[in-house]
Motif scaffolding. Structure first.
Motif, PDB file in Angstrom:
ATOM      1  N   ALA A 181       0.839  -1.199   0.000  1.00  0.00           N
ATOM      2  CA  ALA A 181       0.000   0.000   0.000  1.00  0.00           C
ATOM      3  C   ALA A 181       0.878   1.254   0.000  1.00  0.00           C
ATOM      4  N   LYS A 182       0.223   2.425   0.090  1.00  0.00           N
ATOM      5  CA  LYS A 182       0.981   3.675   0.110  1.00  0.00           C
ATOM      6  C   LYS A 182       1.954   3.650   1.278  1.00  0.00           C
ATOM      7  N   GLU A 183       3.211   3.950   0.984  1.00  0.00           N
ATOM      8  CA  GLU A 183       4.288   3.756   1.953  1.00  0.00           C
ATOM      9  C   GLU A 183       4.618   5.046   2.700  1.00  0.00           C
ATOM     10  N   ILE A 184       4.948   4.897   3.973  1.00  0.00           N
ATOM     11  CA  ILE A 184       5.466   6.024   4.748  1.00  0.00           C
ATOM     12  C   ILE A 184       6.819   6.404   4.163  1.00  0.00           C
ATOM     13  N   ASP A 185       6.984   7.647   3.795  1.00  0.00           N
ATOM     14  CA  ASP A 185       8.209   8.108   3.135  1.00  0.00           C
ATOM     15  C   ASP A 185       9.283   8.408   4.177  1.00  0.00           C
ATOM     16  N   MET A 186      10.357   7.593   4.186  1.00  0.00           N
ATOM     17  CA  MET A 186      11.446   7.777   5.145  1.00  0.00           C
ATOM     18  C   MET A 186      12.688   8.362   4.476  1.00  0.00           C
ATOM     19  N   THR A 187      12.534   8.916   3.282  1.00  0.00           N
ATOM     20  CA  THR A 187      13.666   9.504   2.562  1.00  0.00           C
ATOM     21  C   THR A 187      14.326  10.600   3.394  1.00  0.00           C
ATOM     22  N   GLY A 188      15.626  10.446   3.650  1.00  0.00           N
ATOM     23  CA  GLY A 188      16.378  11.454   4.384  1.00  0.00           C
ATOM     24  C   GLY A 188      16.164  11.463   5.884  1.00  0.00           C
ATOM     25  N   ALA A 189      15.391  10.527   6.416  1.00  0.00           N
ATOM     26  CA  ALA A 189      15.129  10.498   7.860  1.00  0.00           C
ATOM     27  C   ALA A 189      16.404  10.143   8.625  1.00  0.00           C
ATOM     28  N   LYS A 190      16.573  10.754   9.776  1.00  0.00           N
ATOM     29  CA  LYS A 190      17.759  10.474  10.587  1.00  0.00           C
ATOM     30  C   LYS A 190      17.640   9.097  11.236  1.00  0.00           C
ATOM     31  N   LYS A 191      18.800   8.528  11.552  1.00  0.00           N
ATOM     32  CA  LYS A 191      18.844   7.198  12.153  1.00  0.00           C
ATOM     33  C   LYS A 191      19.635   7.239  13.456  1.00  0.00           C
ATOM     34  N   VAL A 192      19.291   6.326  14.343  1.00  0.00           N
ATOM     35  CA  VAL A 192      20.003   6.137  15.599  1.00  0.00           C
ATOM     36  C   VAL A 192      20.394   4.674  15.684  1.00  0.00           C
ATOM     37  N   ALA A 193      21.702   4.401  15.715  1.00  0.00           N
ATOM     38  CA  ALA A 193      22.217   3.026  15.750  1.00  0.00           C
ATOM     39  C   ALA A 193      21.682   2.197  14.583  1.00  0.00           C
ATOM     40  N   GLY A 194      21.541   2.846  13.416  1.00  0.00           N
ATOM     41  CA  GLY A 194      21.124   2.130  12.217  1.00  0.00           C
ATOM     42  C   GLY A 194      19.639   2.015  12.017  1.00  0.00           C
ATOM     43  N   GLU A 195      18.833   2.431  13.006  1.00  0.00           N
ATOM     44  CA  GLU A 195      17.376   2.344  12.893  1.00  0.00           C
ATOM     45  C   GLU A 195      16.810   3.757  12.850  1.00  0.00           C
ATOM     46  N   TRP A 196      15.711   3.934  12.119  1.00  0.00           N
ATOM     47  CA  TRP A 196      15.112   5.255  12.016  1.00  0.00           C
ATOM     48  C   TRP A 196      14.674   5.778  13.387  1.00  0.00           C
ATOM     49  N   ALA A 197      14.967   7.061  13.635  1.00  0.00           N
ATOM     50  CA  ALA A 197      14.640   7.681  14.914  1.00  0.00           C
ATOM     51  C   ALA A 197      13.134   7.675  15.138  1.00  0.00           C
ATOM     52  N   GLN A 198      12.730   7.440  16.405  1.00  0.00           N
ATOM     53  CA  GLN A 198      11.315   7.299  16.735  1.00  0.00           C
ATOM     54  C   GLN A 198      10.510   8.548  16.387  1.00  0.00           C
ATOM     55  N   ASP A 199      11.046   9.737  16.659  1.00  0.00           N
ATOM     56  CA  ASP A 199      10.281  10.944  16.374  1.00  0.00           C
ATOM     57  C   ASP A 199      10.066  11.136  14.874  1.00  0.00           C
ATOM     58  N   GLU A 200      11.070  10.734  14.071  1.00  0.00           N
ATOM     59  CA  GLU A 200      10.930  10.820  12.610  1.00  0.00           C
ATOM     60  C   GLU A 200       9.848   9.868  12.125  1.00  0.00           C
ATOM     61  N   VAL A 201       9.867   8.654  12.647  1.00  0.00           N
ATOM     62  CA  VAL A 201       8.897   7.641  12.219  1.00  0.00           C
ATOM     63  C   VAL A 201       7.480   8.078  12.567  1.00  0.00           C
ATOM     64  N   THR A 202       7.300   8.605  13.785  1.00  0.00           N
ATOM     65  CA  THR A 202       5.965   9.034  14.214  1.00  0.00           C
ATOM     66  C   THR A 202       5.441  10.177  13.345  1.00  0.00           C
ATOM     67  N   THR A 203       6.274  11.192  13.147  1.00  0.00           N
ATOM     68  CA  THR A 203       5.860  12.359  12.363  1.00  0.00           C
ATOM     69  C   THR A 203       5.489  11.980  10.940  1.00  0.00           C
ATOM     70  N   ARG A 204       6.319  11.160  10.332  1.00  0.00           N
ATOM     71  CA  ARG A 204       6.066  10.781   8.938  1.00  0.00           C
ATOM     72  C   ARG A 204       4.898   9.808   8.821  1.00  0.00           C
ATOM     73  N   GLY A 205       4.725   8.944   9.826  1.00  0.00           N
ATOM     74  CA  GLY A 205       3.603   8.006   9.807  1.00  0.00           C
ATOM     75  C   GLY A 205       2.259   8.714   9.839  1.00  0.00           C
ATOM     76  N   MET A 206       2.180   9.823  10.598  1.00  0.00           N
ATOM     77  CA  MET A 206       0.918  10.544  10.729  1.00  0.00           C
ATOM     78  C   MET A 206       0.489  11.210   9.421  1.00  0.00           C
ATOM     79  N   LYS A 207       1.430  11.386   8.499  1.00  0.00           N
ATOM     80  CA  LYS A 207       1.100  12.030   7.226  1.00  0.00           C
ATOM     81  C   LYS A 207       0.229  11.151   6.332  1.00  0.00           C
ATOM     82  N   ILE A 208       0.228   9.833   6.556  1.00  0.00           N
ATOM     83  CA  ILE A 208      -0.586   8.955   5.694  1.00  0.00           C
ATOM     84  C   ILE A 208      -1.655   8.206   6.485  1.00  0.00           C
ATOM     85  N   THR A 209      -2.018   8.723   7.659  1.00  0.00           N
ATOM     86  CA  THR A 209      -3.063   8.071   8.463  1.00  0.00           C
ATOM     87  C   THR A 209      -4.334   7.855   7.654  1.00  0.00           C
TER      88      THR A 209
END
Length: 492
Positions: A181-209
């Motif tokens: 389905a339509k994907e959460i866009d993580m282009t350019g999102a910052k990472k912490v220890a190789g995983e996408w930062a929680q605040d980035e994931v939350t903010t971007r996830g809400m854009k396609i609710t």
């Protein structure tokens, strides 16, 4: 109700006993979610009690202690729960259930002969120290995803004899029908220890609710004719609350659960959701539903929490909707995270071949697919994932045309088919040669792999080596496992 094990479960327990007999004090039992690891653990606890010894099972959360205690009670097995104020606090019982947090506070467990560690891939320093400092205690770790770095320092033997594919064939697990389905866009999102930062994931996830809700409404009506029980893995607490509000606006009751809610509220919501005639259409959470959540009639899973490297979390989430249930032929997986395609090679390998060694190398950042690769991986008509090598969508029947520069007349079809088969064998042989060189084996070893694959030795000399594809690597690994199991049966 007495405890009855399946034959594959009995086989796994026999392997554990053989491992202890050969000198392994600490072993890890690897089996897919839904394989019945709790039942196998209960069988070990009871067998230890029958011999007059004490045993304990340690779980990651207090709520899981209550679930396991209820399971023991169902089978009529006496036990105690080590927790302050718990109604089943019975320290004299030879079988004890406790949380990891409780064991951390106690620091010891006198007289123990067997320790079972649930969710063993989530290594806790306390648990590692306890195992190391109590050499007289035999240990069995339970997990479906043993990819955590350092597990090999705690567990010296891996026991695994059943794959997800086998459990699907046996009807113990339901297969997935996956839609991209339509994907959460993580282009350019910052990472912490190789995983996408929680605040980035939350903010971007809400854009396609809104897209997530709309896709669920569409698919649940197209496939099932109406709403079916659903679990949603969201990108964060705020995202979960936003999803619940927009599902409500569409006329559906979805309950968001998070660490902000008290344990009783979460337990009550899950209990209501577990009912056959529940008033709740779906549960939403980030991590809570990935552990110990056992509601087998869930029909739909929504992936809305992107992972850059956590294969473990991806597999654990899919396992929540694959549990079998009467009348359940399959489960839907609606992927808004990109995780399915991101981890597809690793998941296909685990699905077909299982896990027979501790491999923390799987938990690394995955290469992102290009937009063209993502579009080519799904049906253009319905967005179902294309099965490997197929030209017809298994969901809607759409047939895609293969691009080719070859024009054939009917009389040439047989010759073209023969040439294609010859080319395929040559490509496999080149990759077998590449694999042999990679493993510091003589190139001629590739001929024996070719014989195992195609039933005949290659004709002529060996070609130049080529980099083995994921498909070739999976076949080689599967072939090794098949031969090893054959030798074990002959020895028995």
């Amino acid at each position: 109700m007495s405890l009855q094990l399946y034959s594959y479960q009995e086989g796994i327990l026999a392997q554990l006993r053989a491992g202890f007999a050969s000198g392994h004090r600490s072993q890890i039992l690897v089996a897919p979610t839904g394989a019945g690891k709790t039942e196998m653990a209960i069988a070990l606890l009871e067998a230890t009690r029958v011999k007059g010894n004490r045993s304990a099972m340690v779980l990651d959360r207090i709520v899981l202690c209550d679930q396991t205690s209820a399971r023991l009670q169902k089978y009529g097995i006496d036990h105690g729960v080590i927790q302050s104020g718990h109604w089943r606090y019975r320290p004299y019982e030879p079988i004890q259930i406790c949380s990891a947090q409780t064991l951390e506070k106690r620091g010891h467990f006198p007289g123990l002969k067997l320790l079972i560690v649930d969710e063993a891939h989530q290594t806790r320093e306390m648990m590692k120290h306890f195992i190391k400092n109590n050499p007289d205690v035999r240990v069995v770790g339970l997990t479906a995803t043993p990819f955590t770095k350092g597990l090999g320092a705690t567990y010296t033997n891996v026991v695994s004899s059943v794959t997800t594919a086998e459990l699907v064939r046996l009807g113990r697990l339901a297969p997935l029908r996956v839609f991209i389905a339509k994907e959460i866009d993580m282009t350019g999102a910052k990472k912490v220890a190789g995983e996408w930062a929680q605040d980035e994931v939350t903010t971007r996830g809400m854009k396609i609710t809104g897209d997530i809700v709309a896709e669920w409404v569409k698919k649940t009506h197209e496939v099932f004719g109406g709403p079916r029980k659903t679990v949603v893995f969201c990108s964060g607490v705020a995202h979960g609350a936003d999803l619940a509000q927009q599902f409500a606006a569409a006329g559906y009751n979805f309950v968001s659960l998070s660490y902000n809610d008290d344990d009783q509220f979460k337990a009550d919501a899950i209990a209501e959701f577990s009912k056959a005639e529940t008033t709740i259409h779906g549960l939403i959470a980030t991590d809570i539903l990935t552990k110990g959540f056992d509601v087998s009639d869930v029909m739909i899973g929504i992936s809305a929490r992107p992972f850059s490297k956590s294969l473990s979390s991806h597999i654990q989430q899919m396992g929540r909707v694959m549990r079998s249930h009467p009348g359940k032929e399959f489960a839907l997986w609606l992927d808004h995270s990109g995780n399915y395609l991101r981890f597809q090679d690793d998941w296909d390998d685990v699905f077909d071949n299982g896990i027979n060694e501790l491999d923390d190398g799987r938990e690394k950042t995955k290469k992102e697919l290009t937009q063209n690769e993502k579009e080519a991986a799904k049906c253009p008509a319905c967005a179902h994932v294309w099965p490997g090598g197929a030209d017809t969508c298994p969901c809607c029947g759409f047939v895609r045309a293969r691009r080719t520069d070859i024009t054939a007349v009917p009389g040439e079809l047989q010759e073209l088919a023969a040439n294609a088969e010859k080319q395929k064998k040559q490509e496999w042989l080149s990759q077998f040669v590449g694999f042999a060189i990679e493993k510091n084996r003589k190139p001629g070893w590739a001929a024996y792999l070719f014989e195992d694959k195609f039933g005949q030795l290659p004709k002529g000399g060996l070609p130049d080596p080529a980099e083995p594809s994921p498909e070739v690597r999976r076949w080689i690994k599967s072939n090794f496992i098949r031969k090893a199991k054959g030798k074990q049966k002959e020895a028995a």
